[in-house]
Design an enzyme around this catalytic site. Structure first.
Site, PDB file in Angstrom:
ATOM      1  N   ASN A 183       0.833  -1.200   0.000  1.00 23.23           N
ATOM      2  CA  ASN A 183       0.000   0.000   0.000  1.00 23.23           C
ATOM      3  C   ASN A 183       0.872   1.256   0.000  1.00 23.23           C
ATOM      4  OD1 ASN A 183       0.654  -0.888   2.637  1.00 23.23           O
ATOM      5  ND2 ASN A 183      -1.063   0.227   3.574  1.00 23.23           N
ATOM      6  N   VAL A 184       0.398   2.272  -0.716  1.00 20.65           N
ATOM      7  CA  VAL A 184       1.117   3.538  -0.857  1.00 20.65           C
ATOM      8  C   VAL A 184       0.115   4.646  -0.544  1.00 20.65           C
ATOM      9  CG1 VAL A 184       2.452   5.032  -2.405  1.00 20.65           C
ATOM     10  CG2 VAL A 184       2.614   2.540  -2.637  1.00 20.65           C
ATOM     11  N   TYR A 215      -6.137  11.306   1.989  1.00 19.78           N
ATOM     12  CA  TYR A 215      -6.430   9.876   2.166  1.00 19.78           C
ATOM     13  C   TYR A 215      -6.975   9.210   0.901  1.00 19.78           C
ATOM     14  CZ  TYR A 215      -5.626   9.751   7.236  1.00 19.78           C
ATOM     15  OH  TYR A 215      -5.052   9.761   8.487  1.00 19.78           O
ATOM     16  N   GLU A 223      -2.933  -4.492  -3.427  1.00 22.14           N
ATOM     17  CA  GLU A 223      -3.433  -5.283  -4.544  1.00 22.14           C
ATOM     18  C   GLU A 223      -3.425  -4.461  -5.834  1.00 22.14           C
ATOM     19  OE1 GLU A 223      -4.746  -4.679  -1.558  1.00 22.14           O
ATOM     20  OE2 GLU A 223      -6.369  -6.084  -1.097  1.00 22.14           O
TER      21      GLU A 223
HETATM   22 ZN   LIG Z   1      -8.007  -2.198  -1.405  1.00 21.17          ZN
END
Ligand SMILES: [Zn+2]
Ligand SMILES: [Zn+2]
Ligand SMILES: [Zn+2]
Ligand SMILES: [Zn+2]
Lengths: 144, 144, 144, 144
Positions: free
Chosen positions: A54-55, A60, A67
């Site tokens: 995740n980046v 937000y 994924e």
């Molecule tokens: Zn997701």
């Protein structure tokens, strides 16, 4: 509870490789906001393993999940057919993919989704299980 | 009109490499909905060139632009410092990055952004030029 | 520092109304993840004031900022022309809109953007200041 | 095929109201890119009906679907509990919500989702049917 089986087109060795890759992938997670590290590992049709994490972003809404990182990475390297994807986090329980990722995985067809715990325990889902009756290219009369 | 200069920390050779990479990158664009191919190429602090393209979805809101593909790809491979990024499309004019990508590029500091045409003409922007007074980690009291 | 002026097409009374509305708007912020409340208030061409707040999600990438809430709300009620938008947060400093919101505001033309502090201090930006050389409908040969 | 029933907590009259509202809601759709109009109508716990439509952007990733418009609109007006949501498009078939919207609907609990055709035919889903084993606030140890 569903368990990984080697009857998905993945051999036991391929699944082991994917588990190794996903547990390693969360290492590069950029998640200073959620402090919630997620990893993914995608196995392409030709056997390439592509890790993702995740980046996040101060805004937000720009967070890209592990994924989707893995899928964008794969596609931008010329892969559009996948044999499976594995997902893990730092939780003790299995980490379910969010709706954004279910939709993104679904864009590229059907392949097994393996949720993986740190102890290598695995839970298998199909994409159709995760997002039944998904909206897709056909609804827009597009054949990608 | 701003032009690429070798005084950004990029040598002329590095800029040429980036131009080659970005023109090649749009090749893998997955854009059956917009039919608008975009490519990006990111130069990391340690000299790695990372190509990206746009990856769309039947649910339009899940489209990931080329620039964000390249950045997520880089971060998930352990890179967080960048020397420059190049962006191109099939338009005859320079392709400006969207606001999502300006914000995402800004999360990782300041580095030159090169808009590139097919004929290798280049227009240089800074990230501060593209998103003046950007919202960032500091506004949330986060030091990533 | 830029200050609100009544020469934007907004009368002093309209600006006061917008400031009242934006300070009230953050009240309904759904932000259990960031704990960062943001409000927006949009003034439509026909004088309607539309409040918005940020609406977050456990999947961070689904967060909708206050400005985008206000715009989606307005559009879904039949408004596409705006006289101005005000933005506030709980910070002591002015809260700059993120790149997603700059792009979204830009889709609907040019109008003044007022950043507002709790003490009613105001900083005025144009959309062109916030997202210079924005990517827009024209780049896709669309005339919305 | 699932059909709307009045045993969801919605009376037949409430469902009729929701169907009227959703068929009307797509009227304001801003969809110059996809030319795919979608409408949504959300019934809040206190009986307010909130219409939404899709609001697109030249940067495809900023598209907000009708369902998310309706929810952001409701939340920004102080509603967080819902009795049901209806969704329609211009397709002859039922329009399934995308993964982004399934996740967003799920953030606010469980309530029936009615897919509606122009001829008022209805298909009912639960949110748990649409996004089984959803990722949610609890996974982040948040009680919103
Ligand atoms: Zn997701
Ligand atoms: Zn972009
Ligand atoms: Zn924003
Ligand atoms: Zn949707």
């Amino acid at each position: 509870a569903k368990t990984a089986k080697s009857d998905d087109g993945l051999s036991a060795a391929e699944l082991e490789t994917l588990i190794d890759a996903v547990l390693d992938a969360k290492r590069y997670s950029y998640s200073p906001y959620s402090k919630f590290r997620v990893g993914a590992a995608l196995l392409t049709a030709n056997g390439t393993v592509i890790p993702g994490c995740n980046v996040e972003n101060a805004s937000y809404g720009l967070a890209i999940c592990a994924e989707r990182t893995a899928i964008a990475k794969a596609v931008s390297d010329g892969h559009r057919k996948f044999k499976g994807i594995a997902i893990t986090s730092d939780m003790n329980s299995f980490c379910a993919p969010c709706g954004m990722c279910r939709q993104t995985m679904s864009e590229f067809g059907e392949y097994p989704v393996y949720l993986v715990k740190d102890n290598r325990e695995v839970q298998r889902w199909s994409i159709a299980d995760l997002i039944p009756g998904a909206f897709g290219p056909g609804d827009l009369n597009i054949d990608p």
